[in-house]
Motif scaffolding. Sequence first.
Motif, PDB file in Angstrom:
ATOM      1  N   GLU A 194      72.667  20.360 -14.187  1.00 35.50           N
ATOM      2  CA  GLU A 194      71.941  20.054 -15.416  1.00 35.50           C
ATOM      3  C   GLU A 194      72.612  18.920 -16.191  1.00 35.50           C
ATOM      4  O   GLU A 194      71.942  18.081 -16.776  1.00 35.50           O
ATOM      5  CB  GLU A 194      71.856  21.301 -16.298  1.00 35.50           C
ATOM      6  N   SER A 195      73.943  18.909 -16.181  1.00 39.54           N
ATOM      7  CA  SER A 195      74.635  17.892 -16.971  1.00 39.54           C
ATOM      8  C   SER A 195      75.677  17.140 -16.141  1.00 39.54           C
ATOM      9  O   SER A 195      76.625  16.610 -16.677  1.00 39.54           O
ATOM     10  CB  SER A 195      75.313  18.547 -18.174  1.00 39.54           C
ATOM     11  N   GLY A 196      75.501  17.133 -14.825  1.00 38.79           N
ATOM     12  CA  GLY A 196      76.481  16.458 -13.983  1.00 38.79           C
ATOM     13  C   GLY A 196      75.930  16.233 -12.591  1.00 38.79           C
ATOM     14  O   GLY A 196      74.726  16.387 -12.356  1.00 38.79           O
ATOM     15  N   PRO A 197      76.805  15.890 -11.685  1.00 32.83           N
ATOM     16  CA  PRO A 197      76.355  15.604 -10.323  1.00 32.83           C
ATOM     17  C   PRO A 197      75.904  16.865  -9.588  1.00 32.83           C
ATOM     18  O   PRO A 197      76.204  17.989 -10.005  1.00 32.83           O
ATOM     19  CB  PRO A 197      77.604  15.013  -9.665  1.00 32.83           C
TER      20      PRO A 197
END
Length: 130
Positions: A70-73
């Motif tokens: 959701e907020s990264g790789p």
Amino acid sequence: MEQDRRAQWLRGVLDLCVLGTLAGGESYGYQLAQGLAAAGLGPIQGGTLYPVLLRLQRAGLIAARWRGGESGPARKYYRLTAAGETTLRQAATDWSGFAGRVSAILSTGGVGASTDAGRAPVSTNAGRAQ
């Protein structure tokens, strides 16, 4: 010496510990390492963990899939396969028996006390005419 012993023990059981951790549900590598450390195995480096994961995957005991973050790789998530669950059940039984035998040896102060119990004495006159 203690660190060497720990490393040897870990090499022998890390596969089983990874399978056991994955029995609790799907996880990615870093999360597995954190869980194993929290369980008391100490820090598990990626150079140790990822070859184990690859070996288990090639053996068909775990499966992997990439999932976007959701907020990264994206992360590679691992889960037990049916073969992994079967292997884990059998290995847990085998490990319990092995660990029990080792504990018995350590608590009795030697091998003779635990292996000779209940065994008939060996006669040195076997096969001789009397």
